[in-house]
Design a protein around this motif. Structure first.
Motif, PDB file in Angstrom:
ATOM      1  N   PHE A   1      -0.776 -20.367  25.277  1.00 20.67           N
ATOM      2  CA  PHE A   1      -0.603 -20.083  23.857  1.00 20.67           C
ATOM      3  C   PHE A   1       0.784 -20.501  23.372  1.00 20.67           C
ATOM      4  CE2 PHE A   1      -4.311 -17.662  24.815  1.00 20.67           C
ATOM      5  CZ  PHE A   1      -5.012 -17.542  23.619  1.00 20.67           C
ATOM      6  N   PHE A   2       1.787 -20.361  24.232  1.00 21.07           N
ATOM      7  CA  PHE A   2       3.138 -20.804  23.876  1.00 21.07           C
ATOM      8  C   PHE A   2       3.272 -22.316  24.011  1.00 21.07           C
ATOM      9  CE2 PHE A   2       3.595 -16.421  25.386  1.00 21.07           C
ATOM     10  CZ  PHE A   2       4.356 -15.851  24.375  1.00 21.07           C
ATOM     11  N   ASP A   3       2.830 -22.835  25.145  1.00 20.26           N
ATOM     12  CA  ASP A   3       3.062 -24.247  25.462  1.00 20.26           C
ATOM     13  C   ASP A   3       2.252 -25.192  24.584  1.00 20.26           C
ATOM     14  OD1 ASP A   3       4.664 -23.234  27.468  1.00 20.26           O
ATOM     15  OD2 ASP A   3       3.143 -23.474  29.041  1.00 20.26           O
TER      16      ASP A   3
ATOM     17  N   ASP B   1       1.097 -18.784  15.729  1.00 15.74           N
ATOM     18  CA  ASP B   1       1.910 -18.924  14.520  1.00 15.74           C
ATOM     19  C   ASP B   1       2.671 -17.611  14.368  1.00 15.74           C
ATOM     20  OD1 ASP B   1       2.702 -18.854  11.666  1.00 15.74           O
ATOM     21  OD2 ASP B   1       1.629 -20.755  11.595  1.00 15.74           O
ATOM     22  N   ALA B   2       3.978 -17.624  14.620  1.00 12.89           N
ATOM     23  CA  ALA B   2       4.731 -16.380  14.773  1.00 12.89           C
ATOM     24  C   ALA B   2       5.624 -15.982  13.598  1.00 12.89           C
ATOM     25  CB  ALA B   2       5.587 -16.458  16.049  1.00 12.89           C
ATOM     26  N   PRO B   3       6.350 -16.896  12.925  1.00  8.17           N
ATOM     27  CA  PRO B   3       7.359 -16.429  11.966  1.00  8.17           C
ATOM     28  C   PRO B   3       6.760 -15.959  10.643  1.00  8.17           C
ATOM     29  CG  PRO B   3       7.297 -18.829  12.008  1.00  8.17           C
ATOM     30  CD  PRO B   3       6.364 -18.369  13.081  1.00  8.17           C
ATOM     31  N   PRO B   4       7.363 -14.926  10.019  1.00  9.74           N
ATOM     32  CA  PRO B   4       6.937 -14.522   8.670  1.00  9.74           C
ATOM     33  C   PRO B   4       7.274 -15.624   7.667  1.00  9.74           C
ATOM     34  CG  PRO B   4       8.312 -12.831   9.710  1.00  9.74           C
ATOM     35  CD  PRO B   4       8.438 -14.077  10.532  1.00  9.74           C
TER      36      PRO B   4
ATOM     37  N   ALA C   1      11.717 -17.422  16.786  1.00  9.31           N
ATOM     38  CA  ALA C   1      10.292 -17.762  16.647  1.00  9.31           C
ATOM     39  C   ALA C   1      10.034 -18.717  15.494  1.00  9.31           C
ATOM     40  CB  ALA C   1       9.482 -16.485  16.436  1.00  9.31           C
ATOM     41  N   GLU C   2      11.098 -19.222  14.886  1.00 11.51           N
ATOM     42  CA  GLU C   2      10.932 -20.015  13.657  1.00 11.51           C
ATOM     43  C   GLU C   2      10.081 -21.269  13.854  1.00 11.51           C
ATOM     44  OE1 GLU C   2      13.791 -17.073  13.135  1.00 11.51           O
ATOM     45  OE2 GLU C   2      13.857 -18.661  14.659  1.00 11.51           O
ATOM     46  N   GLU C   3      10.120 -21.838  15.040  1.00 11.51           N
ATOM     47  CA  GLU C   3       9.368 -23.078  15.286  1.00 11.51           C
ATOM     48  C   GLU C   3       8.025 -22.826  15.962  1.00 11.51           C
ATOM     49  OE1 GLU C   3      10.535 -25.853  14.010  1.00 11.51           O
ATOM     50  OE2 GLU C   3      12.229 -24.616  13.306  1.00 11.51           O
ATOM     51  N   ALA C   4       7.688 -21.558  16.188  1.00 13.97           N
ATOM     52  CA  ALA C   4       6.424 -21.230  16.860  1.00 13.97           C
ATOM     53  C   ALA C   4       5.298 -21.205  15.822  1.00 13.97           C
ATOM     54  CB  ALA C   4       6.523 -19.881  17.568  1.00 13.97           C
ATOM     55  N   THR C   5       4.779 -22.385  15.512  1.00 12.27           N
ATOM     56  CA  THR C   5       3.729 -22.511  14.504  1.00 12.27           C
ATOM     57  C   THR C   5       2.505 -23.194  15.105  1.00 12.27           C
ATOM     58  OG1 THR C   5       4.701 -24.599  13.743  1.00 12.27           O
ATOM     59  CG2 THR C   5       5.356 -22.586  12.589  1.00 12.27           C
TER      60      THR C   5
ATOM     61  N   HIS D   1      -0.309  -7.359  22.810  1.00 17.98           N
ATOM     62  CA  HIS D   1      -1.645  -6.969  22.331  1.00 17.98           C
ATOM     63  C   HIS D   1      -2.480  -8.203  21.980  1.00 17.98           C
ATOM     64  CE1 HIS D   1      -4.357  -4.099  20.120  1.00 17.98           C
ATOM     65  NE2 HIS D   1      -4.662  -5.222  19.472  1.00 17.98           N
ATOM     66  N   GLU D   2      -1.935  -9.070  21.147  1.00 14.14           N
ATOM     67  CA  GLU D   2      -2.711 -10.232  20.686  1.00 14.14           C
ATOM     68  C   GLU D   2      -2.947 -11.235  21.817  1.00 14.14           C
ATOM     69  OE1 GLU D   2      -4.236  -9.896  18.084  1.00 14.14           O
ATOM     70  OE2 GLU D   2      -3.071  -8.336  17.089  1.00 14.14           O
ATOM     71  N   LEU D   3      -1.990 -11.353  22.743  1.00 16.59           N
ATOM     72  CA  LEU D   3      -2.225 -12.222  23.895  1.00 16.59           C
ATOM     73  C   LEU D   3      -3.334 -11.660  24.779  1.00 16.59           C
ATOM     74  CD1 LEU D   3       1.370 -13.370  24.880  1.00 16.59           C
ATOM     75  CD2 LEU D   3      -0.536 -14.849  24.206  1.00 16.59           C
ATOM     76  N   GLY D   4      -3.440 -10.328  24.837  1.00 13.51           N
ATOM     77  CA  GLY D   4      -4.570  -9.736  25.554  1.00 13.51           C
ATOM     78  C   GLY D   4      -5.882 -10.183  24.950  1.00 13.51           C
ATOM     79  N   HIS D   5      -5.968 -10.130  23.622  1.00 13.71           N
ATOM     80  CA  HIS D   5      -7.153 -10.646  22.939  1.00 13.71           C
ATOM     81  C   HIS D   5      -7.373 -12.118  23.277  1.00 13.71           C
ATOM     82  CE1 HIS D   5      -8.463  -7.354  20.455  1.00 13.71           C
ATOM     83  NE2 HIS D   5      -7.320  -7.245  19.797  1.00 13.71           N
ATOM     84  N   GLY D   6      -6.287 -12.895  23.186  1.00 14.45           N
ATOM     85  CA  GLY D   6      -6.407 -14.332  23.402  1.00 14.45           C
ATOM     86  C   GLY D   6      -6.892 -14.679  24.797  1.00 14.45           C
ATOM     87  N   VAL D   7      -6.362 -13.984  25.809  1.00 17.84           N
ATOM     88  CA  VAL D   7      -6.808 -14.201  27.187  1.00 17.84           C
ATOM     89  C   VAL D   7      -8.283 -13.826  27.326  1.00 17.84           C
ATOM     90  CG1 VAL D   7      -6.555 -13.388  29.561  1.00 17.84           C
ATOM     91  CG2 VAL D   7      -4.525 -13.953  28.217  1.00 17.84           C
TER      92      VAL D   7
END
Length: 597
Positions: free
Chosen positions: A337-339, A344-347, A9-13, A384-390
């Protein structure tokens, strides 16, 4: 320096350019300036005239009001998201503060408008609600008028709005930055709050014990500051409630959630009456772990078969597949959300802890923040968060004023998304031992959402009451009330250490949104009922479900869920959900017995 294992997930920003090109984008201030100018124009043209407007005239005015509010909200969204990426950066904090101050001033300019709407004569308001021209804003108008008993004069409202910037909102930011910057030592490394708390999910009991002890030591260093913040926020709310003549500390939150005090109390009473389910489960958990005594740091220990990692790509595939099996529209929106880099995923050092989905504004799209660590619970957090996002994406058709749901139904899509992913993973797992591990994790997640949140509501009730009756509270008094609320839930099934008595002090919901936590339990039990209906009805349920999400906050919560066969006004409703949780524990007991034999 903390080292991180790679999760994929390092590049998922985030790509925040859909809001503004950067913190120096001139469009940022231009939007705020334009919103200010439009607010001045509305004041000049309409002050004192609201009650006399025709439905068509009021509809046009509300369209203008909504547009200027959206312009300002867009700037506020950017400043907030930009800050959460690194809460230790002073420049980001300064931008957030500037946006907060501008929003407060804009709100003060517009106070007259909502006051006039709220105080219009009943017959005038009834005409607005019934008018076809105002159908788009009907429920928003109803909600505005809920508060009329508790509104002050315009000058008084302006003073409260002005002082809130340096009042509770300032303490909230300080609390968030304090805990984001805090570091906790573990095996020679300096860890953030989320990183050290993740050790509580480690299979090694000694790792869990040391992580809990070290986290407590860090909380002790922050104790003086956090105790003062808690006392100040509690006093600030007591002052607001007194000035507005709210009858209880929770009334304002219930109004915002569009439920009455009696409904919330029925929820609390139902959940606290079934704390026996919690004790029953944790006695089973102790047996499964082979422990004579379960301590607080053992609660989230994984069963060995379920202790594994999921790469970012695996998590994405699991969630999108489960969403798509329910309805392709859910998977399509979640895929954006991915595409399109809406996650923003990485700590990272300084990054805001935990996870959220920010609805932003309907003209743009939501953004999701995670701190992805590749554990099973992180897959569920993503679901969970994708549920919110949708949900936030679908409800955007309602416009800014009615897109957001009250907190009571805001958790519906998120918890339902978790349930879809959990059921899919269980169905695809052939190993009974792994299924048992997954089931125990789901039970623990459901308990955290239902029982634990109500126990925290009981803590909140205790501290708000004590602060008003006793004055400023010590850290020890907070700890006493915290342990009382937690021991009531666990009974004799979990031994709570003295260290655990300080673990109230890092929970942001108590500071940022007083009274919020019961909404999680509301959402959990609502989703259990909805999922039961889905199992009864089958595929036809999915279309009705998407229709419900698309309504956003355009109607009362009970009316929005009614077409799906759920009656929120039935007192037996809560016990139905609790019975499902009890059944899950019974399922875990049977599965454990079958494996043992």
């Amino acid at each position: 320096m903390t080292t991180h294992h790679l999760t994929g997930a390092e590049e998922a920003t985030w790509n925040l350019a859909d809001l503004y090109a950067g913190p120096d984008d001139p469009a940022f201030d231009a939007d705020l300036d334009r919103a200010d100018a439009e607010a001045d124009a509305l004041d000049l043209a309409y002050r004192g005239r609201i009650a006399g407007l025709s439905p068509a005239e009021l509809a046009a005015l509300l369209g203008s009001y909504e547009a200027l509010r959206e312009r300002a909200a867009k700037a506020g969204t950017y400043a907030t998201l930009y800050w959460t990426q690194n809460t230790e950066d002073p420049a980001r904090g300064a931008l957030l503060q500037r946006a907060t101050e501008r929003d407060s001033r804009l709100g003060q300019k517009l106070i007259w408008f909502e006051l006039e709407l709220a105080h219009a004569a009943d017959d005038v308001a009834a005409g607005w609600v019934a008018a076809p021209e105002l159908a788009r804003y009907r429920h928003w108008l109803e909600v505005v008028r809920l508060y009329r008993t508790y509104l002050l004069t315009e000058p008084e409202e302006k003073v409260l709005a002005e002082k809130s910037v340096t009042g509770r909102s300032a303490w909230e930011r300080f609390f968030d930055e304090l805990h984001s910057a805090a570091r906790y030592e573990f095996d020679g490394e300096q860890m953030s709050r989320d990183q050290i708390l993740s050790k509580l999910y480690d299979a090694d009991r000694e790792v869990r014990r040391r992580a809990a002890a070290n986290f407590t030591e860090g909380l002790k260093e922050l104790r003086r500051s956090t105790t003062y913040v808690f006392n100040t926020v509690l006093a600030d709310k007591a002052s607001d409630d007194r000035l507005r003549a709210y009858p209880t500390w929770i009334t304002s939150r219930n109004l915002g959630n569009q439920v009455d005090d009696a409904t919330v109390q029925a929820l609390v009473d139902a959940v606290t009456s079934r704390y026996d389910i919690v004790a029953r489960y944790y006695r089973l958990k102790a047996r499964l772990l082979g422990l004579r005594e379960l301590f607080d740091y053992d609660r989230y220990a994984p069963l060995p078969a379920a202790d594994r990692d999921f790469s970012w790509d695996q998590a994405k595939e699991i969630v999108l597949s489960a969403y798509g099996a329910f309805h392709p529209r859910l998977a399509e929106i979640a895929g954006w959300f991915f595409d399109r880099r809406w996650i923003d995923a990485p700590p990272r050092p300084g990054k805001y802890g935990g996870a959220f989905s920010h609805g932003a504004v309907p003209s743009v799209h939501p953004y999701i923040l995670l701190n992805y660590d590749a554990k099973p619970r992180d897959v569920m957090t993503l679901a969970h968060e994708l549920g919110h996002g949708v949900h936030q994406t679908l409800s955007g058709v309602q416009g800014l004023l009615q897109a957001d749901t009250p907190l009571t139904t805001a958790e519906t899509a998120s918890v339902f998304g978790e349930m879809l992913v959990f059921r899919s993973m269980m169905a695809n797992e052939p190993d009974a031992a792994v299924r048992l591990g997954m089931l125990t994790q789901k039970i623990e997640d459901s308990f955290a959402t239902a029982f634990r949140q109500i126990s925290m509501n009981r803590f909140e009730h205790a501290i708000h009451t004590a602060r008003r009756e006793e004055g400023e509270l010590t850290a020890e008094r907070f700890g006493e009330l915290w342990l009382q609320s937690q021991r009531a839930m666990f009974g004799d099934s979990v031994t709570l250490t003295d260290d655990y008595g300080l673990w109230w002090s890092y929970i942001p919901h108590f500071i940022g949104t007083p009274g919020y936590v019961y909404a999680y339990a509301f959402g959990e039990l609502l989703v259990l009922a909805l999922y039961a209906r889905y199992q009864e009805i089958g595929p036809g349920f999915a279309e009705a479900y998407i229709g419900m999400l698309s309504k956003g906050g355009s109607d009362w919560p009970h009316a929005i869920v009614e077409p799906l066969g759920v009656d929120l006004k039935d007192p037996a409703f809560w016990h139905g959900g609790l019975n499902i949780l009890e059944q899950m524990v019974a399922d875990a007991e049977r599965l454990a017995g079958a494996i043992a034999n």
